[in-house]
Design a protein around this motif. Structure first.
Motif, PDB file in Angstrom:
ATOM      1  N   LEU A 812     -13.143 -46.685 -78.678  1.00 23.54           N
ATOM      2  CA  LEU A 812     -13.388 -45.362 -77.993  1.00 23.54           C
ATOM      3  C   LEU A 812     -14.820 -45.504 -77.490  1.00 23.54           C
ATOM      4  O   LEU A 812     -15.773 -45.670 -78.167  1.00 23.54           O
ATOM      5  CB  LEU A 812     -13.207 -44.245 -78.951  1.00 23.54           C
ATOM      6  CG  LEU A 812     -13.275 -42.648 -78.116  1.00 23.54           C
ATOM      7  CD1 LEU A 812     -11.888 -42.680 -77.261  1.00 23.54           C
ATOM      8  CD2 LEU A 812     -13.335 -41.744 -79.240  1.00 23.54           C
ATOM      9  N   MET A 813     -15.034 -44.845 -76.129  1.00 21.91           N
ATOM     10  CA  MET A 813     -16.479 -45.029 -75.640  1.00 21.91           C
ATOM     11  C   MET A 813     -16.410 -43.437 -74.920  1.00 21.91           C
ATOM     12  O   MET A 813     -15.715 -43.046 -74.319  1.00 21.91           O
ATOM     13  CB  MET A 813     -16.497 -46.022 -74.503  1.00 21.91           C
ATOM     14  CG  MET A 813     -18.050 -45.942 -73.985  1.00 21.91           C
ATOM     15  SD  MET A 813     -18.178 -47.216 -72.812  1.00 21.91           S
ATOM     16  CE  MET A 813     -18.014 -46.252 -71.372  1.00 21.91           C
ATOM     17  N   PHE A 814     -17.599 -42.949 -75.473  1.00 21.30           N
ATOM     18  CA  PHE A 814     -17.761 -41.495 -74.772  1.00 21.30           C
ATOM     19  C   PHE A 814     -18.405 -41.803 -73.557  1.00 21.30           C
ATOM     20  O   PHE A 814     -19.175 -42.505 -73.114  1.00 21.30           O
ATOM     21  CB  PHE A 814     -18.719 -40.969 -75.789  1.00 21.30           C
ATOM     22  CG  PHE A 814     -18.290 -40.314 -77.143  1.00 21.30           C
ATOM     23  CD1 PHE A 814     -16.851 -39.747 -77.099  1.00 21.30           C
ATOM     24  CD2 PHE A 814     -19.208 -40.475 -78.410  1.00 21.30           C
ATOM     25  CE1 PHE A 814     -16.346 -39.685 -78.505  1.00 21.30           C
ATOM     26  CE2 PHE A 814     -18.644 -40.201 -79.425  1.00 21.30           C
ATOM     27  CZ  PHE A 814     -17.126 -39.573 -79.756  1.00 21.30           C
ATOM     28  N   SER A 815     -18.030 -40.505 -72.654  1.00 21.81           N
ATOM     29  CA  SER A 815     -18.617 -40.530 -71.284  1.00 21.81           C
ATOM     30  C   SER A 815     -20.211 -40.187 -71.618  1.00 21.81           C
ATOM     31  O   SER A 815     -20.445 -39.138 -72.179  1.00 21.81           O
ATOM     32  CB  SER A 815     -18.102 -39.448 -70.639  1.00 21.81           C
ATOM     33  OG  SER A 815     -18.676 -39.284 -69.446  1.00 21.81           O
ATOM     34  N   PRO A 816     -21.239 -40.746 -71.162  1.00 19.68           N
ATOM     35  CA  PRO A 816     -22.718 -40.502 -71.725  1.00 19.68           C
ATOM     36  C   PRO A 816     -23.291 -39.285 -70.663  1.00 19.68           C
ATOM     37  O   PRO A 816     -24.425 -38.905 -71.539  1.00 19.68           O
ATOM     38  CB  PRO A 816     -23.331 -41.945 -71.309  1.00 19.68           C
ATOM     39  CG  PRO A 816     -22.365 -42.343 -70.148  1.00 19.68           C
ATOM     40  CD  PRO A 816     -21.117 -42.142 -70.452  1.00 19.68           C
ATOM     41  N   GLY A 817     -22.547 -38.793 -69.797  1.00 17.70           N
ATOM     42  CA  GLY A 817     -23.246 -37.841 -69.114  1.00 17.70           C
ATOM     43  C   GLY A 817     -23.043 -36.344 -69.626  1.00 17.70           C
ATOM     44  O   GLY A 817     -22.006 -36.104 -70.685  1.00 17.70           O
ATOM     45  N   ILE A 818     -24.229 -35.491 -69.406  1.00 20.13           N
ATOM     46  CA  ILE A 818     -24.087 -34.090 -69.845  1.00 20.13           C
ATOM     47  C   ILE A 818     -23.862 -33.456 -68.561  1.00 20.13           C
ATOM     48  O   ILE A 818     -24.440 -33.421 -67.620  1.00 20.13           O
ATOM     49  CB  ILE A 818     -25.228 -33.812 -70.569  1.00 20.13           C
ATOM     50  CG1 ILE A 818     -25.679 -34.541 -71.914  1.00 20.13           C
ATOM     51  CG2 ILE A 818     -25.243 -32.207 -70.922  1.00 20.13           C
ATOM     52  CD1 ILE A 818     -26.905 -34.203 -72.644  1.00 20.13           C
ATOM     53  N   HIS A 819     -22.871 -32.263 -68.658  1.00 20.74           N
ATOM     54  CA  HIS A 819     -22.608 -31.516 -67.399  1.00 20.74           C
ATOM     55  C   HIS A 819     -23.664 -30.702 -67.174  1.00 20.74           C
ATOM     56  O   HIS A 819     -24.433 -29.953 -68.310  1.00 20.74           O
ATOM     57  CB  HIS A 819     -21.501 -30.688 -67.515  1.00 20.74           C
ATOM     58  CG  HIS A 819     -20.149 -31.512 -67.922  1.00 20.74           C
ATOM     59  ND1 HIS A 819     -18.952 -30.747 -68.044  1.00 20.74           N
ATOM     60  CD2 HIS A 819     -19.954 -32.895 -67.686  1.00 20.74           C
ATOM     61  CE1 HIS A 819     -17.940 -31.962 -68.126  1.00 20.74           C
ATOM     62  NE2 HIS A 819     -18.526 -33.185 -67.705  1.00 20.74           N
ATOM     63  N   PRO A 820     -24.163 -30.320 -65.960  1.00 15.97           N
ATOM     64  CA  PRO A 820     -25.198 -29.427 -65.535  1.00 15.97           C
ATOM     65  C   PRO A 820     -25.087 -27.827 -66.238  1.00 15.97           C
ATOM     66  O   PRO A 820     -25.937 -27.350 -66.645  1.00 15.97           O
ATOM     67  CB  PRO A 820     -25.283 -29.395 -64.109  1.00 15.97           C
ATOM     68  CG  PRO A 820     -24.545 -30.637 -63.706  1.00 15.97           C
ATOM     69  CD  PRO A 820     -23.567 -30.932 -64.739  1.00 15.97           C
ATOM     70  N   LEU A 821     -23.748 -27.558 -66.313  1.00 17.09           N
ATOM     71  CA  LEU A 821     -23.416 -26.097 -66.956  1.00 17.09           C
ATOM     72  C   LEU A 821     -23.784 -26.165 -68.373  1.00 17.09           C
ATOM     73  O   LEU A 821     -23.997 -25.053 -68.959  1.00 17.09           O
ATOM     74  CB  LEU A 821     -21.864 -25.979 -66.877  1.00 17.09           C
ATOM     75  CG  LEU A 821     -21.493 -25.290 -65.568  1.00 17.09           C
ATOM     76  CD1 LEU A 821     -20.078 -24.862 -65.509  1.00 17.09           C
ATOM     77  CD2 LEU A 821     -22.231 -24.059 -65.218  1.00 17.09           C
ATOM     78  N   SER A 822     -23.795 -27.343 -69.030  1.00 16.97           N
ATOM     79  CA  SER A 822     -24.239 -27.373 -70.307  1.00 16.97           C
ATOM     80  C   SER A 822     -25.566 -26.841 -70.680  1.00 16.97           C
ATOM     81  O   SER A 822     -25.811 -26.368 -71.559  1.00 16.97           O
ATOM     82  CB  SER A 822     -23.694 -28.821 -71.145  1.00 16.97           C
ATOM     83  OG  SER A 822     -22.487 -29.105 -71.050  1.00 16.97           O
TER      84      SER A 822
END
Length: 858
Positions: A812-822
């Motif tokens: 499993l590989m996580f998506s490395p980005g953080i959403h701007p809404l976070s």
């Protein structure tokens, strides 16, 4: 210490209840989080260790390409003082009536090893009874106790059962399959098992065993996964190989003898024909040729290959350990980050306490009390708050966090609930850190004041000398500011220690909330990106060979059919020293130029599309990370029982779930020296409806040669359920960070107000309204909060990246980005906490006793 001393101490606690409980609460949060998260990994490991011991999980397994005989068991019986063994007979089938790949195994009369755990019902007692894997109910909810279970597979495999209709009497879990979904690989159907079934001995017609499970006695009391366990297990495996090495030649001789025995009657008939027919008779020559061919086949019978595997080959066994290690990895940074913020706030709080009690210190010193006695009040005050916070924090953290996180992982593994254990080393470390936060802070602050004379201490501390701010040199801006704004800026930058403490405290809490929300984004994006952006097909069809005209017609005539891609699909293993063995899906499209319509192969960052070439493979990004390979490197893959081949990496593509290797037909032929057999189709539907999709799968499986149909809608649903369970773990971090942020803001604001009580009383006397007095403080808090939010964004990015690297599983590989809404959510929560705190501070400011605050001590 006299009674008067203790009265003074407890009176101080009573007069400063808010400060005492704020210290205790900060210590409680830090200790609870530290000890709880630190205990989670060991608790999860202990639960697995106890389960393996209770269910007697085999330490090793032996298989042979020619089956295992009583002779093999006799060899192991000679070493029964060192091991326990158990023969298992099973058959993998593709159920045509429910689109599932099932391993039907005979349950030994006495389960010496790999004891199954009953979930419901009972074990089979009669020949017509069967128990199923608990996982079977996930794919087939209609399977219930008392209902009939029928085996319906190919005619060849059907003949290997003495009976094919059974009554379901129980559902079980097996220690061989710790993971809820993965049941391992097979050479039947789609290549992976869906679940297992257990029947009474004698149900299968086979006369040789499929596998021998072995349990070495020298590993009974050795903790799994440890270096000691691995070292002993390697020695045990070497023993097994040495003991069974002569068996290969014996089995070869046995097989040849059996084949010759079958050939003897035929040879006798040919000899009779030779006496009756002329030498040049076609019938005689044909018969003699057949005998020669049979003899050649007998001579060609080679020695069987014995395969030795350890527990690591069991689905989920190694993966579970890796998950516990990731929790351990998280427990080394996140809780320390938490405690660092707590220590920072405790230092600020104790500094303020010492400043408030200067006059009392001077009085006690004038009365003849020693520095030790005077300082002990602060040490006992902070020590008592630390001790109480630690005791409550340990009790809560050790019992709550491990259970909550283990429960979140519980949907992924068939393991019993964990038992809380107190890791005294971590508890002692937490207590020492808590005492250092308070008593250490007090000692740092007291080192100057205790050296002062009583007369100096009994006078208020001289205010800090004013300085010209650099902003004041910017006349164009400074002259446009009103009085309140100028005062706010002077107070902010005049007290740099308070500014730094507040900004760092808020930034730390902000960073942890961003990390929590970021983990939720990274986990949630996995399925969305994988199923919506990268995969553009709806079903995978697997056949037993190349597509026939009838099979193609059957597929194209289905109402849901829109388009398909013919390809070869197979399961391969990737083995390299230092990395756990990985299973990957090998895909070879018949027409590579059409692959982009079904699978998007692109660079994750630039989205540059990749095309299959004849000079290398396209592999997924996680596989490249695990084996530390880049474009141009070689990756060893093993297809079936063939020797491993080194595949050149031509490109590394974005992918989040499982492992995939894509080859062109020409490169496949170059690697394996044969043309690929296109045994599968990726199918696109023209509509999406669960019942219609199930009908599509069932219709195809009625045709000869169709082995399996995998619907992506089912796989997508399962993936979302698994990832939802991981979101519960993320929720812990968000809530804990939010609670700390609230306490930090309250404590810092309360200290700020206490330090400036004379200043605030003065402006109230001068006629400031209550709202104006509150805004006097709130402006500074708001600016400091915003500064903390900005700094926290950078800390949060770093912490999020670090945790992603430690929390990912191998497939499993996580998506490395953080959403701007976070970022917006984390900032909004921090601001909301600031407003909440100021609401309570406003009520406190309204009731300031100005006479007490402004009285002089001269």
């Amino acid at each position: 210490m006299t009674n008067s001393f203790w009265k003074v101490l407890f009176r101080e606690i009573g007069h400063s209840k808010a400060r005492f409980f704020s210290i205790m609460l900060i210590i409680f949060l830090g200790v609870a989080f530290y000890t709880g998260i630190r205990a989670t990994g060991p608790d999860m490991s202990q639960a697995a260790t106890d389960y393996y011991a209770q269910q007697k999980l085999a330490t090793n397994s032996v298989q042979s390409t020619a089956g295992l005989t009583k002779s093999d068991l006799a060899v192991l019986h000679q070493h029964r003082s060192q091991l326990t063994y158990q023969a298992v007979n099973y058959l993998d089938i593709n159920q045509l009536n429910n689109n599932q790949v099932v391993r039907v195994a005979e349950l030994p009369t006495t389960q010496k090893l790999n004891r199954v755990a009953l979930v419901s019902g009972r074990l089979p007692r009669k020949a017509n009874e069967i128990v199923l894997d608990q996982q079977a109910r996930t794919g087939q909810p209609k399977l219930k106790l008392g209902t009939t279970y029928r085996i319906d597979t190919t005619s060849q495999l059907n003949r290997q059962f003495k009976r094919r209709s059974f009554k379901i009497v129980g559902f079980v879990n097996s220690p061989r399959y710790v993971e809820t979904t993965d049941r391992g690989v097979t050479n039947v159907g789609k290549g992976t098992l869906d679940y297992f079934a257990l029947v009474k001995p004698g149900t299968l017609t086979a006369t040789v065993a499929s596998r021998i499970d072995v349990g070495f006695k020298n590993l009974r009391h050795v903790t799994p996964y440890t270096a000691k366990y691995n070292r002993i297990n390697r020695a045990n495996t070497a023993k097994l190989k040495r003991w069974l090495k002569p068996q290969a030649a014996k089995r070869q001789a046995q097989l040849q003898k059996q084949a010759k025995a079958q050939l003897v009657p035929q040879a006798a008939k040919v000899q009779q024909l030779a006496q009756q027919l002329p030498v040049n008779s076609p019938i005689l020559q044909k018969a003699q040729a057949q005998i020669k061919q049979a003899q050649a086949r007998i001579n060609a019978i080679s020695q069987p290959t014995y395969l030795y595997t350890s527990r690591a080959a069991n689905p989920g066994y190694s993966e579970y350990h890796e998950n516990t290690q990731r929790v351990v990895a998280l427990s080394t940074v996140f809780p320390l980050f938490f405690i660092a913020i707590a220590a920072l706030i405790c230092l600020t709080t104790m500094t303020r306490m010492v400043a408030e009690l200067r006059i009392q210190m001077g009085t006690l010193k004038a009365l003849g009390y020693s520095n030790t006695v005077i300082g002990s009040e602060f040490l006992l005050y902070g020590g008592l708050a630390s001790l109480l916070g630690t005791l409550v924090g340990v009790g809560f953290g050790v019992n709550f966090f491990p259970r909550f996180i283990a429960q979140a992982y519980g949907t992924m593994y068939n393991l019993p609930p964990i038992s809380a254990q107190y890791i005294w080393t971590d508890i002692l470390i937490a207590l020492v850190i808590a005492l250092l936060c308070t008593m250490g802070s007090a000692l740092i602050v007291l080192r100057v004041d205790l050296r002062s004379s009583p007369a100096t201490l009994m006078l208020p501390k001289a205010p800090k000398a004013g300085k010209t701010l650099w902003l004041e040199h910017w006349h164009g801006l400074w002259n446009r500011l009103n009085f309140n704004h100028k005062v706010t800026l002077r107070n902010l930058f005049r007290y740099k220690q308070r500014l730094l403490m507040t900004v760092l405290g808020i930034a730390g809490c902000m960073a942890m909330m961003i990390t929590g929300f970021g983990l939720k984004d990274s986990i949630g994006d996995i399925s969305l990106k994988q199923f919506n952006q990268l995969w553009h097909y709806d079903a995978i069809v697997v056949r037993n060979g190349s597509q026939t005209a009838k099979q193609r017609q059957a597929l194209h005539s289905e109402k849901l059919y829109h388009n398909d891609l013919v390809l070869k699909q197979a399961q391969v293993t990737v083995e390299k020293s230092g990395v756990a063995v990985q299973t990957a899906t090998l895909s070879v499209p018949q027409h590579p130029q059409q692959l982009k319509k079904f699978v998007v192969l692109r660079d994750r960052q630039t989205h540059r599309a990749y095309q299959l070439s004849n000079h290398g493979a396209i592999i997924d990004e996680k596989l490249a990370k695990l084996y530390h390979v880049k474009v141009g490197d070689q990756l060893p893959i093993k297809l079936g029982n063939r020797t491993a081949q080194n595949v050149r990496v031509a490109a590394i593509a974005e992918n989040y779930m499982e492992h995939f290797i894509y080859l062109s037909p020409a490169y496949y032929q170059q690697l394996f020296d044969q043309h690929p057999v296109y045994n599968g189709n990726l199918v696109q539907f023209n509509a999406h409806h669960q019942k219609k999709e199930n009908t599509f799968a069932n219709n195809l499986l009625k045709h000869t040669g169709m082995l399996n149909v995998t619907l992506l809608s089912t796989q997508k649903k399962t993936s979302f359920q698994m990832l939802d369970s991981m979101n519960l773990v993320v929720l812990i971090f968000v809530i804990a960070a939010g609670a700390l942020a609230l306490v930090v803001l309250y404590n810092l604001t309360n200290i700020n107000v206490s330090e400036r009580i004379r200043e605030l009383s003065t402006i109230k006397v001068l006629g400031f309204y209550d709202g104006e007095v509150t805004m006097y403080i709130f402006r500074e808090n708001l600016i400091l909060t915003v500064m903390g939010i900005v700094v926290g964004c950078f800390f949060g990015d770093w912490l999020h990246t670090y945790i992603l690297q430690t929390a990912e599983t191998n497939n499993l590989m996580f998506s490395p980005g953080i959403h701007p809404l976070s970022y917006v959510y984390a900032a909004a929560l921090t601001l909301a906490f600031s407003l909440f705190v100021m609401f309570f501070m406003h009520r406190k400011l309204k009731h300031i006793n100005m006479l007490d605050a402004l009285q002089s001590v001269d």
